[in-house]
Motif scaffolding. Structure first.
Motif, mmCIF file in Angstrom:
data_model
loop_
_atom_site.group_PDB
_atom_site.id
_atom_site.type_symbol
_atom_site.label_atom_id
_atom_site.label_comp_id
_atom_site.label_asym_id
_atom_site.label_seq_id
_atom_site.Cartn_x
_atom_site.Cartn_y
_atom_site.Cartn_z
ATOM 1 N N ASP A 32 0.854 -1.174 0.000
ATOM 2 C CA ASP A 32 0.000 0.000 0.000
ATOM 3 C C ASP A 32 0.897 1.233 0.000
ATOM 4 N N LEU A 33 0.297 2.375 -0.260
ATOM 5 C CA LEU A 33 1.066 3.615 -0.333
ATOM 6 C C LEU A 33 1.807 3.886 0.973
ATOM 7 N N ASP A 34 1.141 3.642 2.091
ATOM 8 C CA ASP A 34 1.714 3.858 3.423
ATOM 9 C C ASP A 34 1.939 2.501 4.089
ATOM 10 N N GLU A 35 3.194 2.147 4.293
ATOM 11 C CA GLU A 35 3.493 0.822 4.857
ATOM 12 C C GLU A 35 2.866 0.632 6.235
ATOM 13 N N THR A 36 2.801 1.687 7.039
ATOM 14 C CA THR A 36 2.215 1.534 8.372
ATOM 15 C C THR A 36 0.744 1.146 8.298
ATOM 16 N N ALA A 37 0.074 1.523 7.207
ATOM 17 C CA ALA A 37 -1.344 1.196 7.048
ATOM 18 C C ALA A 37 -1.570 -0.287 6.778
ATOM 19 N N THR A 38 -0.515 -1.014 6.394
ATOM 20 C CA THR A 38 -0.658 -2.446 6.095
ATOM 21 C C THR A 38 -0.628 -3.311 7.353
ATOM 22 N N LYS A 39 -0.292 -2.706 8.487
ATOM 23 C CA LYS A 39 -0.069 -3.490 9.709
ATOM 24 C C LYS A 39 -1.282 -4.322 10.106
ATOM 25 N N SER A 40 -2.471 -3.738 10.012
ATOM 26 C CA SER A 40 -3.667 -4.470 10.418
ATOM 27 C C SER A 40 -3.869 -5.718 9.565
ATOM 28 N N THR A 41 -3.701 -5.572 8.245
ATOM 29 C CA THR A 41 -3.860 -6.724 7.350
ATOM 30 C C THR A 41 -2.800 -7.776 7.635
ATOM 31 N N VAL A 42 -1.556 -7.341 7.764
ATOM 32 C CA VAL A 42 -0.454 -8.274 8.021
ATOM 33 C C VAL A 42 -0.652 -8.991 9.356
ATOM 34 N N ASP A 43 -0.992 -8.238 10.393
ATOM 35 C CA ASP A 43 -1.176 -8.835 11.723
ATOM 36 C C ASP A 43 -2.313 -9.850 11.715
#
Length: 250
Positions: A32-43
């Motif tokens: 995603d554009l902002d890597e921090t925004a992917t945390k929920s999906t990854v977790d």
């Protein structure tokens, strides 16, 4: 373990697709554009026992895309499944639409899909196996206030069919999924811009859809799951409308 790369996967259809592909046994790069925004999906994926890594990149920037794919190869392995889902909306009637409204929508959807696919297809060709799924939309058929988005999503269909022709000899398939009204943050934001209550908008849309409900991100993810499977090896160059009926739906 096969590796999938899903763009625009921090939320909505992209996140649901990433979760579904992980449940199918793939390692998933959540881009995603902002890597921090992917945390929920990854977790969520890792908590369920899957394998995932979050990656930040602007899909319309060639250098960022190439760096992202290099990182995916390093951390997970060569990606042989690609879902081009990243997208933005800049809705307006054509006489109000700015140059930037047009440019950013075409850039993210079409240039983004082109850059990511070009970077990933080499790994598919080398593996003699690959699955590409591009997100189109029922808006490709035309939708008031979306001349930019409709053009981009129609373009995704031509892009998909040409990929199928060019890459088929390498056992790589390319298909497009065209969702109708899907309940996401993006459609909620559209309702807000229209000054319409989201629940009211959904109710009105559902009354125009054959199955009498709006779609969920998981509805699209299930279709993508099939198209990226071994069993879909003889399905290529197709556009599948996931819209609850045979028409544009709403």
């Amino acid at each position: 373990m096969k590796v999938a790369l899903v763009t625009g996967a921090a939320r909505g259809i992209g996140a649901a697709t990433a979760r579904r592909l992980a449940a199918d046994g793939l390692a998933v790069a959540v881009l995603d554009l902002d890597e921090t925004a992917t945390k929920s999906t990854v977790d969520g994926i890792t908590a369920a026992g899957g394998t995932a890594v979050g990656v930040g990149a602007d899909v319309a920037d060639r250098e960022q895309v190439e760096a992202a794919v290099t990182r995916v190869v390093s951390e997970l392995g060569p990606p042989t499944v690609l879902v081009n889902n990243a997208g933005v909306l800049r809705d307006n009637l054509i006489f109000k639409m700015t140059d930037d409204d047009w440019d950013i929508v075409l850039s993210v959807h079409l240039r983004g899909a082109f850059l990511v696919t070009r970077a990933v297809q080499a790994h598919m060709v080398a593996a003699k196996w690959g699955r590409i799924v591009n997100l189109s939309s029922t808006s490709a058929l035309g939708n008031r206030g979306q001349v930019n988005y409709a053009a981009a999503k129609a373009g995704m269909q031509g892009f998909t069919k040409t990929l199928a022709i060019e890459l088929g000899r390498y056992n790589v398939t390319a298909n497009a999924v065209a969702p109708g009204f899907i309940e996401t943050d993006m459609t909620a934001a559209t309702a807000a811009r229209m000054g319409v209550d989201f629940e009211t908008l959904k109710k009105g849309a559902s009354e125009q859809i054959a199955v009498r409900r709006v779609g969920q991100p998981e509805d699209v993810a299930h279709t993508i799951s099939f198209l990226t499977s071994e069993g879909a090896g003889f399905v290529s160059g197709q556009v599948i409308y996931v819209s609850g009926g045979p028409s544009s739906g709403f």
